[in-house]
Design a protein around this motif. Structure first.
Motif, mmCIF file in Angstrom:
data_model
loop_
_atom_site.group_PDB
_atom_site.id
_atom_site.type_symbol
_atom_site.label_atom_id
_atom_site.label_comp_id
_atom_site.label_asym_id
_atom_site.label_seq_id
_atom_site.Cartn_x
_atom_site.Cartn_y
_atom_site.Cartn_z
ATOM 1 N N UNK A 105 0.829 -1.202 0.000
ATOM 2 C CA UNK A 105 0.000 0.000 0.000
ATOM 3 C C UNK A 105 0.863 1.251 0.000
ATOM 4 N N UNK A 106 1.930 1.272 0.786
ATOM 5 C CA UNK A 106 2.805 2.445 0.833
ATOM 6 C C UNK A 106 3.640 2.578 -0.436
ATOM 7 N N UNK A 107 3.861 1.444 -1.141
ATOM 8 C CA UNK A 107 4.668 1.517 -2.360
ATOM 9 C C UNK A 107 3.990 2.323 -3.451
ATOM 10 N N UNK A 108 2.660 2.525 -3.356
ATOM 11 C CA UNK A 108 1.964 3.315 -4.379
ATOM 12 C C UNK A 108 2.263 4.803 -4.275
ATOM 13 N N UNK A 109 2.739 5.251 -3.132
ATOM 14 C CA UNK A 109 2.998 6.675 -2.939
ATOM 15 C C UNK A 109 4.409 7.008 -3.410
ATOM 16 N N UNK A 116 3.841 10.835 4.439
ATOM 17 C CA UNK A 116 3.568 11.419 5.758
ATOM 18 C C UNK A 116 2.060 11.422 6.030
ATOM 19 N N UNK A 117 1.238 11.807 5.022
ATOM 20 C CA UNK A 117 -0.213 11.849 5.220
ATOM 21 C C UNK A 117 -0.775 10.447 5.489
ATOM 22 N N UNK A 118 -0.288 9.474 4.718
ATOM 23 C CA UNK A 118 -0.776 8.105 4.930
ATOM 24 C C UNK A 118 -0.374 7.582 6.308
ATOM 25 N N UNK A 119 0.829 7.890 6.748
ATOM 26 C CA UNK A 119 1.285 7.479 8.081
ATOM 27 C C UNK A 119 0.402 8.076 9.170
ATOM 28 N N UNK A 120 0.111 9.383 9.060
ATOM 29 C CA UNK A 120 -0.731 10.017 10.070
ATOM 30 C C UNK A 120 -2.139 9.419 10.060
ATOM 31 N N UNK A 121 -2.661 9.097 8.878
ATOM 32 C CA UNK A 121 -3.982 8.490 8.797
ATOM 33 C C UNK A 121 -3.991 7.104 9.440
ATOM 34 N N UNK A 123 -1.996 6.063 11.859
ATOM 35 C CA UNK A 123 -1.885 6.222 13.307
ATOM 36 C C UNK A 123 -3.221 6.621 13.896
ATOM 37 N N UNK A 124 -3.973 7.485 13.175
ATOM 38 C CA UNK A 124 -5.290 7.895 13.664
ATOM 39 C C UNK A 124 -6.246 6.710 13.736
ATOM 40 N N UNK A 125 -6.093 5.746 12.843
ATOM 41 C CA UNK A 125 -6.940 4.558 12.861
ATOM 42 C C UNK A 125 -6.442 3.490 13.834
ATOM 43 N N UNK A 126 -5.314 3.728 14.459
ATOM 44 C CA UNK A 126 -4.764 2.753 15.390
ATOM 45 C C UNK A 126 -3.845 1.739 14.742
ATOM 46 N N UNK A 127 -3.465 1.945 13.469
ATOM 47 C CA UNK A 127 -2.545 1.050 12.772
ATOM 48 C C UNK A 127 -1.141 1.619 12.889
ATOM 49 N N UNK A 128 -0.265 0.915 13.575
ATOM 50 C CA UNK A 128 1.073 1.454 13.821
ATOM 51 C C UNK A 128 2.156 0.519 13.290
ATOM 52 N N UNK A 148 9.779 12.249 12.421
ATOM 53 C CA UNK A 148 8.435 12.486 12.968
ATOM 54 C C UNK A 148 7.792 11.163 13.385
ATOM 55 N N UNK A 149 7.969 10.113 12.568
ATOM 56 C CA UNK A 149 7.431 8.808 12.935
ATOM 57 C C UNK A 149 8.083 8.287 14.201
ATOM 58 N N UNK A 150 9.397 8.469 14.314
ATOM 59 C CA UNK A 150 10.110 8.053 15.517
ATOM 60 C C UNK A 150 9.544 8.741 16.748
ATOM 61 N N UNK A 151 9.353 10.059 16.640
ATOM 62 C CA UNK A 151 8.827 10.826 17.770
ATOM 63 C C UNK A 151 7.418 10.367 18.138
ATOM 64 N N UNK A 152 6.572 10.118 17.118
ATOM 65 C CA UNK A 152 5.213 9.705 17.412
ATOM 66 C C UNK A 152 5.206 8.337 18.128
#
Length: 429
Positions: A105-109, A116-121, A123-128, A148-152
């Motif tokens: 899924x991430x390979x499409x970006x 970054x937007x997909x990562x934040x989305x 995390x909001x859904x609880x997928x980490x 940013x991912x490390x910090x989150x």
């Protein structure tokens, strides 16, 4: 961070180490675990690799840490991730296989902003776990996005740790309340079941009483009409006939069993007599064949005509014992015994077993013989025990057999020729 993990006090935060400087350039090829910034190894292994999977990899790659020490396994895995080795390659393959859908899924970006937007989305859904691995190994992820991912993930670990104690206390309280409610429910259910069983029992007893009363009424009517006595008489006559038939069959069975037993014993006896007769016949045939001259060999004919001489030792039909002592037997058949023995080149010595000759001569005769033959049905007890004890003492072959006839003697000589003895020195128990 994990290079100093062994020196941290118990309960310290896993991500307490300050992040490393951000690398400005991004690799073009998809990064591997050992090519990532070392600061990302700890959150990746701690978040993306379940403990059970880490333990299996540790056993397969022979980690030095104990299998039950989770923290030591984590530290050793982070240490292996800094370079390419069998352990880091195994972790890379396992994470790629486990999170292949997230990686695809991430390979499409194609841009860092989309990642970054997909990562934040996620995390909001609880997928980490899956998105973190896909983001860290994406070739277009910038150092700022990875930081940013490390910090989150770092802050999420603190939040999870802080909420875990409260959740644990709340869970314990809920489990206690649940146990109390279940216990009360079980008591109520047990009481209801007892009440229901009592009601059903009372209802069943009432129905059973009604059924029994109706059945008794029918039986009483049959007794009053006399039908029961008629039925009992018929049944008694039928049982008497069956009993007579059974007794007759039993008597026939007993008779047949007795007859069968006698026939079986008779068959065993006849079979033994048949085997003995066959053995004696074969022995007599062997002796007769040994006494016949060979028509195609003049030397053999001349040799067999001198029965009883020293040349008979070379005959294949002659026994290896050149002198045999025969104790007991029928005195009228001694001449025939000697004739048969002579045909096989055997010198036969006879002792009547104490009838007229003294038993004191037996030891000397046994010492001078190569073997001893004793027909057990024509020998005295004293002679039997004298022969047996002396043959045991000096180790002389001795054959005790039944049948004092000529054929029995021939069969005994054949058995001696085959090496079949009743007593042979100290071999007999």
């Amino acid at each position: 961070m994990c290079r100093n993990a062994e020196r941290l006090p118990p309960g310290a935060a896993v991500f307490a180490e300050p992040p490393a400087p951000i690398k400005p350039d991004t690799p073009r090829a998809r990064p591997r675990l050992w090519t990532l910034d070392p600061q990302h190894h700890c959150p990746i292994i701690g978040t993306c690799l379940p403990l059970a999977d880490l333990q299996r990899i540790a056993r397969r790659c022979h980690f030095a840490a104990r299998p039950d020490d989770d923290f030591a396994l984590h530290v050793e895995a982070v240490s292996h991730a800094r370079s390419r080795n069998p352990a880091s390659e195994a972790i890379q393959r396992h994470l790629d296989a486990r999170y292949r859908l997230a990686v695809a899924r991430f390979a499409r970006f194609k841009t860092d902003a989309e990642l970054r937007d997909e990562w934040l989305a996620c995390v909001a859904r609880g997928e980490v776990a899956g998105p973190l691995w896909a983001l860290c190994t994406h070739r277009m992820a910038s150092a700022e996005t990875l930081q940013a991912a490390y910090q989150r993930v770092h802050m999420l670990s603190h939040q999870v740790g802080a909420g875990l104690a409260a959740d644990t206390r709340r869970l314990a309280q809920l489990e206690k309340e649940n146990t109390e409610l279940r216990t009360g429910l079980k008591r109520e259910l047990t009481a209801l079941r007892r009440q229901l069983a009592a009601a059903e029992s009372a209802l069943g007893e009432r129905d059973a009483a009604r059924t029994e009363a109706a059945e008794l009424k029918k039986r009483l009517q049959r007794f009053e009409s006399g039908q029961v006595m008629v039925d009992l008489g018929r049944r008694l006559m039928s049982l008497q006939g069956a009993a007579e038939d059974l007794a007759s069959a039993t008597r026939r069975i007993y008779t047949l069993e007795s007859t069968l037993k006698d026939a079986h014993q008779e068959s065993i006896r006849l079979a033994a007599e048949r085997d003995a007769a066959l053995s004696e016949r074969n022995a007599l045939e062997a002796i007769l064949q040994a006494s016949l001259p060979a028509t195609d060999d003049a030397d053999t004919e001349a040799l067999c005509t001198r029965a009883g001489s020293d040349d008979c030792a070379g005959c294949p039909q002659a026994t290896s014992e050149r002198c045999i002592l025969y104790v007991g037997g029928r005195a009228a058949l001694i001449a025939q015994y000697r004739q048969l023995a002579g045909r096989l080149g055997i010198k036969l010595i006879h002792h009547d077993g104490g009838l007229e000759e003294s038993l004191s001569r037996l030891p000397d005769l046994i010492n001078g013989a190569d073997a001893v033959l004793c027909p057990t049905d024509h020998i005295s007890h004293n002679a039997y025990y004298h022969v047996k004890s002396h043959c045991k003492r000096i180790g002389r072959p001795c054959l005790f057999y039944k049948g004092a006839g000529v054929s029995g003697f021939a069969a005994a000589v054949a058995r001696v020729n085959r090496g079949e003895y009743s007593v042979a020195g100290q071999d007999e128990a």
